[in-house]
Motif scaffolding. Structure first.
Motif, PDB file in Angstrom:
ATOM      1  N   UNK A   3       0.824  -1.100   0.029  1.00 14.10           N
ATOM      2  CA  UNK A   3      -0.131  -0.355  -0.120  1.00 14.10           C
ATOM      3  C   UNK A   3       0.812   1.581   0.069  1.00 14.10           C
ATOM      4  N   UNK A   4       1.264   1.181   1.377  1.00 14.01           N
ATOM      5  CA  UNK A   4       1.817   3.161   1.611  1.00 14.01           C
ATOM      6  C   UNK A   4       3.108   3.207   0.644  1.00 14.01           C
ATOM      7  N   UNK A   5       4.553   2.501   0.296  1.00 13.09           N
ATOM      8  CA  UNK A   5       4.991   2.875  -0.553  1.00 13.09           C
ATOM      9  C   UNK A   5       4.793   3.027  -2.299  1.00 13.09           C
ATOM     10  N   UNK A   6       3.442   1.506  -2.677  1.00 16.77           N
ATOM     11  CA  UNK A   6       3.767   1.611  -3.947  1.00 16.77           C
ATOM     12  C   UNK A   6       2.880   2.663  -4.529  1.00 16.77           C
ATOM     13  N   UNK A   7       1.664   2.922  -3.746  1.00 14.59           N
ATOM     14  CA  UNK A   7       0.848   4.324  -3.703  1.00 14.59           C
ATOM     15  C   UNK A   7       2.114   5.810  -4.154  1.00 14.59           C
ATOM     16  N   UNK A   8       3.111   5.491  -2.934  1.00 17.33           N
ATOM     17  CA  UNK A   8       3.734   6.677  -3.199  1.00 17.33           C
ATOM     18  C   UNK A   8       5.018   5.932  -4.798  1.00 17.33           C
ATOM     19  N   UNK A   9       5.142   5.528  -5.261  1.00 16.38           N
ATOM     20  CA  UNK A   9       5.408   5.632  -6.384  1.00 16.38           C
ATOM     21  C   UNK A   9       4.957   5.385  -7.497  1.00 16.38           C
ATOM     22  N   UNK A  10       3.441   4.908  -7.466  1.00 15.64           N
ATOM     23  CA  UNK A  10       2.584   5.544  -8.157  1.00 15.64           C
ATOM     24  C   UNK A  10       2.953   6.990  -9.032  1.00 15.64           C
ATOM     25  N   UNK A  11       2.546   7.657  -7.534  1.00 16.75           N
ATOM     26  CA  UNK A  11       2.958   9.752  -8.074  1.00 16.75           C
ATOM     27  C   UNK A  11       4.273   9.633  -8.849  1.00 16.75           C
ATOM     28  N   UNK A  12       5.135   9.071  -8.370  1.00 19.91           N
ATOM     29  CA  UNK A  12       6.437   9.185  -8.919  1.00 19.91           C
ATOM     30  C   UNK A  12       6.759   8.489 -10.694  1.00 19.91           C
ATOM     31  N   UNK A  13       5.551   8.132 -10.329  1.00 18.10           N
ATOM     32  CA  UNK A  13       6.210   6.915 -11.917  1.00 18.10           C
ATOM     33  C   UNK A  13       5.628   7.335 -12.924  1.00 18.10           C
ATOM     34  N   UNK A  14       3.833   7.893 -12.983  1.00 18.86           N
ATOM     35  CA  UNK A  14       3.018   7.688 -13.647  1.00 18.86           C
ATOM     36  C   UNK A  14       2.686   9.124 -13.492  1.00 18.86           C
ATOM     37  N   UNK A  15       1.903  10.498 -14.751  1.00 22.77           N
ATOM     38  CA  UNK A  15       2.147  11.298 -14.463  1.00 22.77           C
ATOM     39  C   UNK A  15       0.365  11.213 -15.100  1.00 22.77           C
ATOM     40  N   UNK A  74      -3.636  10.959 -15.393  1.00 23.17           N
ATOM     41  CA  UNK A  74      -4.020  10.920 -14.654  1.00 23.17           C
ATOM     42  C   UNK A  74      -4.832   9.211 -14.493  1.00 23.17           C
ATOM     43  N   UNK A  75      -5.480   9.052 -16.236  1.00 27.63           N
ATOM     44  CA  UNK A  75      -5.784   7.563 -16.164  1.00 27.63           C
ATOM     45  C   UNK A  75      -5.572   6.958 -15.442  1.00 27.63           C
ATOM     46  N   UNK A  76      -4.316   6.690 -16.094  1.00 26.21           N
ATOM     47  CA  UNK A  76      -3.012   5.870 -15.811  1.00 26.21           C
ATOM     48  C   UNK A  76      -3.034   5.735 -14.165  1.00 26.21           C
ATOM     49  N   UNK A  77      -2.356   6.824 -13.660  1.00 27.21           N
ATOM     50  CA  UNK A  77      -2.903   6.844 -11.732  1.00 27.21           C
ATOM     51  C   UNK A  77      -3.330   6.521 -11.641  1.00 27.21           C
ATOM     52  N   UNK A  78      -5.444   6.067 -12.354  1.00 30.19           N
ATOM     53  CA  UNK A  78      -5.766   5.982 -11.099  1.00 30.19           C
ATOM     54  C   UNK A  78      -6.100   4.140 -11.566  1.00 30.19           C
ATOM     55  N   UNK A  79      -6.070   3.722 -12.339  1.00 30.91           N
ATOM     56  CA  UNK A  79      -5.561   2.692 -12.980  1.00 30.91           C
ATOM     57  C   UNK A  79      -4.616   1.899 -12.247  1.00 30.91           C
ATOM     58  N   UNK A  80      -3.914   2.453 -11.794  1.00 33.24           N
ATOM     59  CA  UNK A  80      -2.101   1.662 -11.002  1.00 33.24           C
ATOM     60  C   UNK A  80      -2.816   1.406  -9.415  1.00 33.24           C
ATOM     61  N   UNK A  81      -3.790   2.629  -8.644  1.00 32.91           N
ATOM     62  CA  UNK A  81      -4.313   2.253  -7.578  1.00 32.91           C
ATOM     63  C   UNK A  81      -5.065   1.696  -7.415  1.00 32.91           C
ATOM     64  N   UNK A  82      -6.488   1.039  -8.297  1.00 36.80           N
ATOM     65  CA  UNK A  82      -7.444   0.344  -8.525  1.00 36.80           C
ATOM     66  C   UNK A  82      -6.393  -1.250  -8.124  1.00 36.80           C
ATOM     67  N   UNK A  83      -5.221  -1.413  -8.912  1.00 35.96           N
ATOM     68  CA  UNK A  83      -4.507  -2.417  -9.182  1.00 35.96           C
ATOM     69  C   UNK A  83      -3.402  -2.350  -7.270  1.00 35.96           C
TER      70      UNK A  83
END
Length: 633
Positions: free
Chosen positions: A394-406, A408-417
């Motif tokens: 959870x924590x670092x995964x969501x943290x790296x989502x914000x760093x590695x994906x710009x 917004x649609x892909x960020x949402x898909x990553x957060x769902x994952x």
């Protein structure tokens, strides 16, 4: 054997008091588990609140966290969004505590000895590499292969909380394994953030950070006022990291690795006790301040900071982080997109399958090849449940989502994952633990000795090939252990060299405050070949086992006191006692003395006659005791 004294374990007020103390000991453990559960539940509630907020009040979630804050003097201004304040500033405190734990584990914890650390270290490395590999294979061609860092790390806070919620009945050795694994996992994740997800690197500010870090190191030598100096330098280092382009949360780790950690020194403890006595005899503010300062300084600043920050991390910072980062919009379009998105499936498979196969597979291979030390209680079924929990990223995964994906649609898909993987991993681990506990024989209490007697490891009195064996788990400050010791001496008088006696540690520290110190001191004496002499000395004076008393006993026995004091804080000594404590927990030992007669748990009286009957009843026919054997005097 008519002259032997019969000692019954019942109608004794002292034993009744010991039982009530044991109940308090269990209550203390329950409270500690409750604290971990509260932190995990708050994190879960904050996640749920973020999802509801993002989906019910459309647009307000993003606009709130994008609110700008400006802080500055004159032309020097810092401009932050609330989201950046949480992710860059508050999370630096979280990573600071992670760094403190890393520093402690390498200095005085589970990672001090390679033989002890091998299993969690190898499992952690496999648990970093395999998820990333699976992610890249699945996400290949999507344009987001660079986001492989999302699946590498386990959420330590959720891991500990989930273990408290759904873990096995006796999780002690599994908990130690997972915490050591999480430390190595955090090191890997932090290194990847620094090396892979740092943009717009500026080297000059790092020179300022290096000077600040040097100041952090030398602050330990200041006689007083270290707290304000640490705080000022920490702010300078954080600002320098921010200006350099390196993610400023790593400043917290860099500072923590330079904070001193050590075990309490005997002289510091004795000095604090003397000041406390002085205050008791003449209470005034000066003596109170001196006693308080001395008590505080006897504990390393690393451990003081960990205990001070832990509630804020668990109850404030991590829930705030979840609230600021878990607000994924679950619209039909996003869910349908996530369902077919290689990015989403790469994250789910990487975390759930990759972590499971990496951690469990590597541990299973090491156990099969007998590489590294596992210990009683760390069985493959327990490791399987722990490996499944490692899929909560959870924590670092969501943290790296914000760093590695710009996008917004892909960020949402990553957060769902990330959210889906965390839920699946939690449910999978729960299922494994429930099945494991259901099929495990004996429930919480094992009737057979978990770790066979090993003359190379154990403290054995008597011939190694003796036909009769008594193993005692005890506490040097326990009055009943003293009585059992007397009974066993009488049994030895009857059986002589046909009996071997083994002592193992189970200090009840909740109500025998010096029990752990006594156990570690006996191990330090054992390194000079004087374990049983030291044991008898501790039993002879159970009321006086303070640090000065222990050193005096070592001196009276003719030990090398300088070496003895060094060994008192060595990883070899502390690890040996910790192993016995974890073995005792794995067998459900909650009171002492607990005796194992020829490998079987003994219940009932432990007077000499009862022990001899138990030895005879469980011994092979060729080793039956001659009832006419005279007692030795």
């Amino acid at each position: 054997m008519d002259n032997l004294t019969v000692i019954q374990r019942s109608p004794d007020p002292e034993e009744v008091d010991d039982r009530s103390r044991t109940r308090r000991s269990i209550a203390d453990k329950i409270r500690a588990v409750g604290q971990n559960r509260i932190g995990a539940l708050l994190l879960l509630l904050a996640t749920f609140a973020a999802i509801v907020w993002a989906n019910v009040a459309t647009g307000s979630y993003e606009s709130f966290w994008e609110t700008h804050l400006s802080v500055g003097v004159g032309d020097i201004q810092l401009d932050f969004t609330l989201h950046a304040l949480v992710n860059d500033a508050l999370m630096a405190i979280f990573f600071f505590t992670v760094g403190l734990e890393v520093r402690r584990e390498f200095a005085i914890g589970e990672l001090t000895s390679w033989s002890r650390a091998m299993v969690p270290v190898v499992a952690a490395i496999a648990g970093l590499a395999l998820p990333a590999l699976l992610f890249v294979l699945i996400a290949r061609g999507s344009g987001y292969e660079q986001a492989w860092g999302v699946v590498i790390s386990t959420d330590t806070a959720f891991l500990v909380g989930a273990l408290a919620l759904v873990g096995p009945r006796v999780p002690g050795r599994l908990r130690v394994f997972l915490l050591a694994l999480a430390v190595v996992d955090d090191i890997g994740a932090l290194s990847i953030i620094a090396l892979v997800y740092t943009e717009n690197f500026q080297p000059l500010p790092l020179l300022i950070a290096a000077v600040g870090l040097a100041g952090v190191f030398f602050t330990r030598y200041l006689p007083t006022g270290r707290g304000p100096v640490y705080a000022t330098l920490a702010i300078i280092v954080w600002l320098a990291f921010l200006a350099s382009g390196v993610h400023p949360t790593l400043a917290g780790v860099a500072i923590a690795l330079l904070v001193p950690v050590y075990r309490p020194d005997r002289r510091d403890v004795e000095h604090a006790l003397e000041l406390a006595r002085t205050f008791r005899q003449s209470p005034n503010s000066e003596y109170a301040r001196a006693a308080a300062n001395s008590l505080r300084e006897s504990i390393s600043i690393n451990e003081r900071l960990q205990s001070a920050y832990a509630p804020y991390i668990a109850y404030v910072i991590l829930p705030l982080f979840a609230l600021a980062n878990a607000g994924v919009v679950l619209s039909p379009e996003i869910l349908s997109g996530a369902l077919v998105s290689p990015l989403t499936w790469g994250i789910v498979v990487g975390l759930v399958v990759g972590k499971m196969l990496g951690v469990f597979g590597s541990a299973a291979v090491m156990k099969l090849l007998r590489i590294g030390e596992f210990g009683p209680g760390l069985t493959l079924d327990r490791i399987a449940g722990g490996a499944a929990l490692c899929g909560i990223g959870f924590t670092i995964s969501l943290f790296i989502v914000d760093l590695s994906i710009s996008d917004e649609q892909a960020q949402n898909e990553a957060r769902v994952g990330v959210l889906a993987a965390s839920v699946i991993a939690f449910l999978f681990a729960t299922l494994i633990f429930r099945i494991s506990d259901a099929v495990r024989p004996g429930g919480d209490t094992r009737q057979t000795l978990a770790r066979p007697v090993d003359p190379r490891r154990d403290h054995v009195f008597g011939p190694a090939d003796a036909p009769y064996t008594i193993v005692e788990y005890g506490d040097f400050q326990c009055g009943f252990c003293l009585k059992a010791s007397g009974s066993i001496q009488e049994v030895h008088g009857v059986l002589g060299d046909r009996l071997r006696y083994v002592w193992r540690h189970a200090p009840l520290t909740q109500y025998h405050p010096n029990a752990l110190a006594g156990a570690e001191a006996s191990e330090a004496a054992a390194l000079q070949g004087r374990f049983f002499e030291f044991e008898r000395g501790l039993f002879a004076d159970q009321e006086n086992q303070r640090p000065s008393d222990i050193v005096r006993l070592a001196r009276d026995l003719g030990l090398d006191v300088e070496r003895f004091e060094r060994d008192l804080t060595s990883p070899e000594v502390t690890g040996r006692v910790q192993d016995d404590i974890l073995d005792a927990e794995a067998m459900g030992i909650t009171s002492v003395p607990t005796l194992f007669i020829n490998g079987r748990r003994h219940t009932g009286p432990y007077d000499a006659q009862s022990l001899i009957r138990a030895l005879e009843r469980t011994a092979p026919d060729s080793a039956q005791i001659d009832p006419e054997t005279p007692a030795a005097h």
